[in-house]
Scaffold this motif. Structure first.
Motif, PDB file in Angstrom:
ATOM      1  N   ALA A 156      -1.234   8.345   8.389  1.00 13.50           N
ATOM      2  CA  ALA A 156      -1.689   7.906   9.711  1.00 13.50           C
ATOM      3  C   ALA A 156      -1.810   6.393   9.815  1.00 13.50           C
ATOM      4  CB  ALA A 156      -3.037   8.549  10.035  1.00 13.50           C
ATOM      5  N   LEU A 157      -1.786   5.700   8.681  1.00 14.74           N
ATOM      6  CA  LEU A 157      -1.972   4.252   8.699  1.00 14.74           C
ATOM      7  C   LEU A 157      -0.710   3.498   9.094  1.00 14.74           C
ATOM      8  CD1 LEU A 157      -3.964   3.926   5.343  1.00 14.74           C
ATOM      9  CD2 LEU A 157      -4.881   4.296   7.647  1.00 14.74           C
ATOM     10  N   SER A 158       0.432   4.148   9.007  1.00 12.66           N
ATOM     11  CA  SER A 158       1.702   3.450   9.185  1.00 12.66           C
ATOM     12  C   SER A 158       1.879   2.883  10.589  1.00 12.66           C
ATOM     13  CB  SER A 158       2.869   4.377   8.850  1.00 12.66           C
ATOM     14  OG  SER A 158       2.886   5.490   9.730  1.00 12.66           O
ATOM     15  N   VAL A 159       1.207   3.470  11.588  1.00 12.07           N
ATOM     16  CA  VAL A 159       1.380   3.017  12.974  1.00 12.07           C
ATOM     17  C   VAL A 159       0.370   1.932  13.362  1.00 12.07           C
ATOM     18  CG1 VAL A 159       2.307   5.250  13.670  1.00 12.07           C
ATOM     19  CG2 VAL A 159      -0.150   4.831  13.870  1.00 12.07           C
ATOM     20  N   LEU A 160      -0.512   1.563  12.454  1.00 15.07           N
ATOM     21  CA  LEU A 160      -1.575   0.616  12.781  1.00 15.07           C
ATOM     22  C   LEU A 160      -1.175  -0.813  12.427  1.00 15.07           C
ATOM     23  CD1 LEU A 160      -4.681   2.575  11.401  1.00 15.07           C
ATOM     24  CD2 LEU A 160      -3.664   2.661  13.697  1.00 15.07           C
ATOM     25  N   ASP A 161      -1.730  -1.778  13.175  1.00  8.47           N
ATOM     26  CA  ASP A 161      -1.553  -3.184  12.825  1.00  8.47           C
ATOM     27  C   ASP A 161      -2.306  -3.492  11.538  1.00  8.47           C
ATOM     28  OD1 ASP A 161      -0.063  -3.602  15.093  1.00  8.47           O
ATOM     29  OD2 ASP A 161      -1.755  -4.355  16.279  1.00  8.47           O
ATOM     30  N   ASP A 162      -1.838  -4.485  10.799  1.00  5.98           N
ATOM     31  CA  ASP A 162      -2.485  -4.855   9.539  1.00  5.98           C
ATOM     32  C   ASP A 162      -3.931  -5.280   9.788  1.00  5.98           C
ATOM     33  OD1 ASP A 162      -0.179  -4.346   8.177  1.00  5.98           O
ATOM     34  OD2 ASP A 162       0.386  -6.440   7.884  1.00  5.98           O
ATOM     35  N   PRO A 163      -4.865  -4.800   8.962  1.00 10.83           N
ATOM     36  CA  PRO A 163      -6.278  -5.120   9.167  1.00 10.83           C
ATOM     37  C   PRO A 163      -6.701  -6.364   8.388  1.00 10.83           C
ATOM     38  CG  PRO A 163      -6.089  -3.512   7.422  1.00 10.83           C
ATOM     39  CD  PRO A 163      -4.669  -3.814   7.872  1.00 10.83           C
ATOM     40  N   ASP A 164      -7.810  -6.930   8.801  1.00 10.58           N
ATOM     41  CA  ASP A 164      -8.452  -7.955   7.991  1.00 10.58           C
ATOM     42  C   ASP A 164      -9.251  -7.308   6.870  1.00 10.58           C
ATOM     43  OD1 ASP A 164      -8.042 -10.662   9.487  1.00 10.58           O
ATOM     44  OD2 ASP A 164      -8.504  -9.188  11.036  1.00 10.58           O
ATOM     45  N   ALA A 165      -9.928  -6.217   7.175  1.00  7.47           N
ATOM     46  CA  ALA A 165     -10.766  -5.542   6.193  1.00  7.47           C
ATOM     47  C   ALA A 165     -10.688  -4.037   6.420  1.00  7.47           C
ATOM     48  CB  ALA A 165     -12.217  -6.022   6.303  1.00  7.47           C
ATOM     49  N   VAL A 166     -10.921  -3.279   5.340  1.00 11.08           N
ATOM     50  CA  VAL A 166     -10.827  -1.818   5.391  1.00 11.08           C
ATOM     51  C   VAL A 166     -12.028  -1.224   4.673  1.00 11.08           C
ATOM     52  CG1 VAL A 166      -9.445   0.219   4.847  1.00 11.08           C
ATOM     53  CG2 VAL A 166      -8.307  -1.961   5.288  1.00 11.08           C
ATOM     54  N   PHE A 167     -12.626  -0.212   5.302  1.00 11.51           N
ATOM     55  CA  PHE A 167     -13.630   0.614   4.629  1.00 11.51           C
ATOM     56  C   PHE A 167     -13.047   2.000   4.434  1.00 11.51           C
ATOM     57  CE2 PHE A 167     -17.092   3.727   4.686  1.00 11.51           C
ATOM     58  CZ  PHE A 167     -17.858   3.256   3.622  1.00 11.51           C
ATOM     59  N   ILE A 168     -13.174   2.523   3.209  1.00 11.09           N
ATOM     60  CA  ILE A 168     -12.681   3.860   2.882  1.00 11.09           C
ATOM     61  C   ILE A 168     -13.866   4.696   2.435  1.00 11.09           C
ATOM     62  CG2 ILE A 168     -11.110   5.214   1.448  1.00 11.09           C
ATOM     63  CD1 ILE A 168      -9.482   2.620   1.034  1.00 11.09           C
ATOM     64  N   GLY A 169     -14.111   5.778   3.151  1.00 10.17           N
ATOM     65  CA  GLY A 169     -15.212   6.658   2.793  1.00 10.17           C
ATOM     66  C   GLY A 169     -14.708   7.983   2.254  1.00 10.17           C
ATOM     67  N   GLY A 170     -15.494   8.616   1.449  1.00  6.16           N
ATOM     68  CA  GLY A 170     -15.114   9.925   0.911  1.00  6.16           C
ATOM     69  C   GLY A 170     -14.205   9.796  -0.292  1.00  6.16           C
ATOM     70  N   GLY A 171     -13.575  10.911  -0.657  1.00  2.00           N
ATOM     71  CA  GLY A 171     -12.717  10.930  -1.839  1.00  2.00           C
ATOM     72  C   GLY A 171     -11.581  11.901  -1.656  1.00  2.00           C
ATOM     73  N   GLY A 172     -11.306  12.696  -2.681  1.00  3.47           N
ATOM     74  CA  GLY A 172     -10.208  13.650  -2.623  1.00  3.47           C
ATOM     75  C   GLY A 172      -9.036  13.182  -3.463  1.00  3.47           C
ATOM     76  N   ARG A 173      -8.096  14.090  -3.661  1.00  6.89           N
ATOM     77  CA  ARG A 173      -6.952  13.781  -4.523  1.00  6.89           C
ATOM     78  C   ARG A 173      -6.074  12.673  -3.974  1.00  6.89           C
ATOM     79  NH1 ARG A 173      -7.345  19.429  -5.418  1.00  6.89           N
ATOM     80  NH2 ARG A 173      -6.078  19.873  -3.569  1.00  6.89           N
TER      81      ARG A 173
END
Length: 413
Positions: free
Chosen positions: A312-329
């Motif tokens: 889902a990230l491929s369609v987004l403009d490049d960010p200045d900062a990213v927060f990633i929550g959770g986990g998974g494989r």
């Protein structure tokens, strides 16, 4: 020291008085400004293009004790030539006579107050900052330039905005003020007469009465309690973790921040409250609606993307900062995708110890320097008998990766 450079704001309807020009040895201005005034043949004229040659001509004139007049658009102290002149020659040598700025004129044409507007310049600057301000704020004035005009702006701002393109302001025969959708703006060639572009969320064009001018006031507090957000089964980044995550993300006006695996969207909402444009990526339909509801409850704009990272990230403009929550494989792949594209920093919150090495490796493999902490906190909790105990929250690992040039540029991390 007496002023020896007279800076006159014009171009929005006010003529330049002849006495201002009397006795000048050098007059500097745009071609249309010079064409609009009557100058003796003996006066040296310099057409403003590149700034350095014009400033050099001013200095040569001053060295001969000559008098200089500089013609500029609107208010020359508002994103104008006054800054360059003051830096080069000193503010004490300037006699500034401001006109009405293009921003004030454009809002006047619409009959709108603009004490709650944010003004951003894209003239000779990276357009992405202006775009992110338009994403985050409901009333923005953008000063445009080559390669950063209405078409480029229309191709990037949210589709629900209205763009007001004001051209040739103050010229009775050529002035135009047009309301268009972003798609309509993107499809046109606007030429070189554009003065300013207003980007409006029309539902909020008339904001509340202001005490301070500008965009939204800075919130009085952040790292809000979990009760400030709708969430499912306590699946929300706890405020202690969110406080440090926000400190490492450093969201500010003009930034774009991703909240990946957003859940309740609490991080995205807080980043938006602090001025950043925020995108929340969430895979569950009920989570998407929850993020939207939380953004609406706090009066901020958060773009919600229904999808699963990293695809889902491929369609987004490049960010200045990213927060990633959770986990998974998929966490290592998600971290790697975010780390490749983040301009400044990536922050990851994890409850599982097993996920930490792979996440750290993904950050460092993308060239980010990595640091982190294990956060453990205990909150005051009441007990019967008017006594209090400490209730431990679940420990959380917080990792962050910083792009080396961001650290060298003095960004607080």
């Amino acid at each position: 020291m007496r002023p020896s450079i007279t800076v006159v704001g014009t171009g929005t309807g006010a003529p330049v008085a002849d006495e201002v020009l009397a006795g000048a040895e050098l007059v500097v201005g745009g071609r249309r400004h010079l064409d609009a005034v009557r100058l003796p043949e003996t006066v040296e004229r310099v057409v403003l293009g590149p700034l350095a040659p014009a400033l050099d001509a001013v200095e040569r004139c001053l060295d001969k004790d000559g008098r200089v007049v500089v013609l500029a658009s609107g208010d020359p102290g508002f994103f104008g030539i006054v800054r360059a002149l003051a830096e080069r020659f000193g503010a004490g040598r300037l006699d500034v006579r401001p006109g009405v700025s293009s921003v004030a004129t454009a809002f006047a044409r619409l009959g709108l107050p603009w004490d709650d507007a944010v003004v951003v310049s894209a003239h000779g600057r990276d357009l992405r900052t202006a775009v992110n301000v338009c994403r985050a704020r409901p009333k923005v004035a953008v000063l445009t330039g080559p390669g950063a005009g209405p078409a480029e702006l229309g191709a990037a701002v949210p589709a629900d905005r209205v763009l007001v393109v004001a051209s040739a302001l103050g010229d009775p025969g050529r002035e135009r003020v047009e309301r268009v959708t972003p798609a309509e703006a993107a499809a046109r060639d606007w030429g070189t007469a554009v003065s300013v572009v207003l980007c409006l969320d029309t539902a909020r064009a008339l904001g509340p009465v202001r005490t301070l001018a500008g965009g939204r006031e800075t919130p009085a507090g952040w790292a809000l309690g979990e009760a400030a957000f709708a969430h499912r089964d306590s699946m929300i980044t706890k405020f202690e973790v969110r406080a440090l995550a926000l400190a490492r993300l450093g969201p500010r006006l003009g930034d774009l921040v991703w909240d990946v695996g957003a859940g309740s969207g609490s991080v995205a909402v807080e980043c938006a409250r602090l001025g950043a444009a925020a995108v929340a990526v969430e895979k569950s339909p009920d989570g998407v609606e929850r993020v939207r509801a939380n953004a609406a409850a706090h009066g901020v704009d958060v773009r919600v993307v229904h999808g699963e990272a990293p695809d889902a990230l491929s369609v987004l403009d490049d960010p200045d900062a990213v927060f990633i929550g959770g986990g998974g494989r998929e966490l290592p792949a998600v971290v790697a995708a975010c780390a490749r594209r983040a301009r400044r920093t990536v922050v990851i919150a994890m409850a599982a110890l097993d996920r930490v090495p792979a996440a750290r490796e993904a950050l460092t493999a993308a060239g980010l320097s990595c640091d982190g902490v294990l956060l453990q906190s205990s909150r005051l909790a009441p007990l019967p008998g008017d006594v209090t105990r400490l209730a431990a929250t679940n420990p959380v690992f917080l990792l962050w990766g910083v792009r080396p040039q961001a650290r060298s540029e003095g960004v607080a991390l």
